[in-house]
Design a protein around this motif. Structure first.
Motif, PDB file in Angstrom:
ATOM      1  N   ALA A   1       0.830  -1.205   0.000  1.00 13.15           N
ATOM      2  CA  ALA A   1       0.000   0.000   0.000  1.00 13.15           C
ATOM      3  C   ALA A   1       0.864   1.254   0.000  1.00 13.15           C
ATOM      4  CB  ALA A   1      -0.928  -0.009   1.210  1.00 13.15           C
ATOM      5  N   LEU A   2       1.955   1.233   0.761  1.00 12.75           N
ATOM      6  CA  LEU A   2       2.859   2.381   0.804  1.00 12.75           C
ATOM      7  C   LEU A   2       3.487   2.637  -0.561  1.00 12.75           C
ATOM      8  CD1 LEU A   2       4.403   4.572   2.360  1.00 12.75           C
ATOM      9  CD2 LEU A   2       6.071   2.798   3.020  1.00 12.75           C
TER      10      LEU A   2
ATOM     11  N   ARG B   1       2.324   1.795  -3.490  1.00 14.87           N
ATOM     12  CA  ARG B   1       1.304   2.298  -4.415  1.00 14.87           C
ATOM     13  C   ARG B   1       1.009   3.773  -4.152  1.00 14.87           C
ATOM     14  NH1 ARG B   1      -4.076  -1.097  -5.537  1.00 14.87           N
ATOM     15  NH2 ARG B   1      -2.545  -2.231  -6.817  1.00 14.87           N
ATOM     16  N   SER B   2       0.920   4.143  -2.879  1.00 13.96           N
ATOM     17  CA  SER B   2       0.605   5.535  -2.546  1.00 13.96           C
ATOM     18  C   SER B   2       1.701   6.487  -2.980  1.00 13.96           C
ATOM     19  CB  SER B   2       0.365   5.671  -1.033  1.00 13.96           C
ATOM     20  OG  SER B   2       1.575   5.532  -0.299  1.00 13.96           O
ATOM     21  N   ARG B   3       2.938   5.992  -3.058  1.00 15.27           N
ATOM     22  CA  ARG B   3       4.071   6.837  -3.467  1.00 15.27           C
ATOM     23  C   ARG B   3       4.375   6.721  -4.954  1.00 15.27           C
ATOM     24  NH1 ARG B   3       7.114   8.820   1.059  1.00 15.27           N
ATOM     25  NH2 ARG B   3       5.674   8.729   2.828  1.00 15.27           N
TER      26      ARG B   3
END
Length: 323
Positions: free
Chosen positions: A114-115, A117-119
């Motif tokens: 998730a991290l 993807r968010s970045r």
């Protein structure tokens, strides 16, 4: 590589043997890649490895992540350290190729995916064997009806006992058979049977003195009833194989997980008579590196669904074995 594509500058977090012996040579041979820096907790070790690849030695992993000239990092640290340092690398804006398993828990794996993807960053778990051409060829044979309707799959990966101070036997570093070798047959089951697998039985043989599991087995099944029997261990005669059993025949292959680049795989097809297909040699290390670099250049995720499935299945194996 098109001339207008910028060079990817790579940093190494940790001077593990697999990095110096296999991955860094593959990165060095890939077009459009510069090995910029090598980090170790030991300055002397960083210097020794950096000298081999024309890179700059860095003492301490944080200092490498602070460098503006590093676009991506390769993380071959022990599994117990992956969650912390992969997370730090992503928060520092670096793409990450991390040795398997990505973390030692399914929740940590989800958090890192998730991290990333968010970045907008690539995070790839370095299971290399699916990038070897032999497995795609076997999958084609099964899909083409070479053994009829597939009914069962089995896979095994086990290695001989190492010295007791090996990191594989250190629980805080993510040791144990399930984490070190169990992921391979699990990944093979996912590769051939898909991601909708369920663990229906599991066993782990625990060594109380070392504090880790030394062997294990798991039974998985698909929604339509195809079974997968998986075996793994750290105290065994070496074995690396899988078998697919159908209504009209059986396919078996040896040396499937850590296949040398010079090895020509032999696919055995047993029907009324045995047929052996000798396939071309292939370099799964170079192929895995190429897949990571292409994902970075294209700005796309690579292998995320398979990584998520493997993490969940490994967690279920441990849960069922404990119960």
């Amino acid at each position: 590589m098109p001339v207008d594509q910028p060079t990817i500058s790579l940093g190494l977090l940790g001077c593990a043997d697999i990095a110096t012996r296999r991955l860094l040579p593959a990165f060095a041979a890939a077009p459009g890649v510069r090995i910029a820096a090598v980090a170790s907790r030991s300055r002397a070790k960083a210097e020794r490895v950096a000298d081999l690849f024309g890179a700059e030695p860095v003492e301490g992993y944080s200092r490498l992540l602070d460098r503006a000239d590093v676009d991506a990092v390769y993380v071959p640290l022990p599994p117990g350290l992956h969650s912390e340092w992969v997370g730090r690398a992503l928060r520092a804006g670096k793409h990450v190729l991390c040795e398997k398993p990505l973390t030692t828990s399914s929740q940590s794996t989800e958090d890192l995916l998730a991290l990333a993807r968010s970045r907008g960053l690539v995070l790839m778990e370095n299971f290399m064997f699916p990038h070897h051409g032999q497995h795609a060829r076997v999958r084609e044979l099964v899909a083409g009806g070479a053994i009829g309707t597939l009914n069962a799959f089995s896979a095994a990966f086990a290695i001989p006992r190492r010295p007791d101070d090996d990191i594989r036997y250190q629980a805080p570093l993510g040791g144990g058979a399930l984490i070190d070798v169990g992921g391979y047959p699990i990944a093979a089951a996912e590769f051939f049977l898909g991601g909708d697998l369920r663990v229906v039985g599991a066993h782990l043989r625990h060594d109380d003195e070392l504090g880790v599991d030394l062997a294990g087995s798991a039974l998985l099944r698909t929604p339509d009833g195809i079974s997968a029997m998986l075996t793994f261990g750290l105290d065994h005669f070496y074995g690396s194989r899988y078998e697919l059993w159908g209504s009209a025949g059986r396919i078996s292959v040896d040396h499937v997980f850590t296949t040398p680049a010079t090895h020509r795989p032999v696919v055995r097809i047993d029907r009324a008579e045995r047929e052996e297909l000798v396939l071309p040699a292939d370099d799964q290390v170079a192929n895995s590196v190429a897949a990571f670099l292409q994902a970075v250049r294209d700005g796309v995720e690579h292998g995320v669904a398979a990584t998520r499935t493997r993490a969940a299945l490994m967690a279920d194996v441990r849960r069922l074995a404990a119960s």
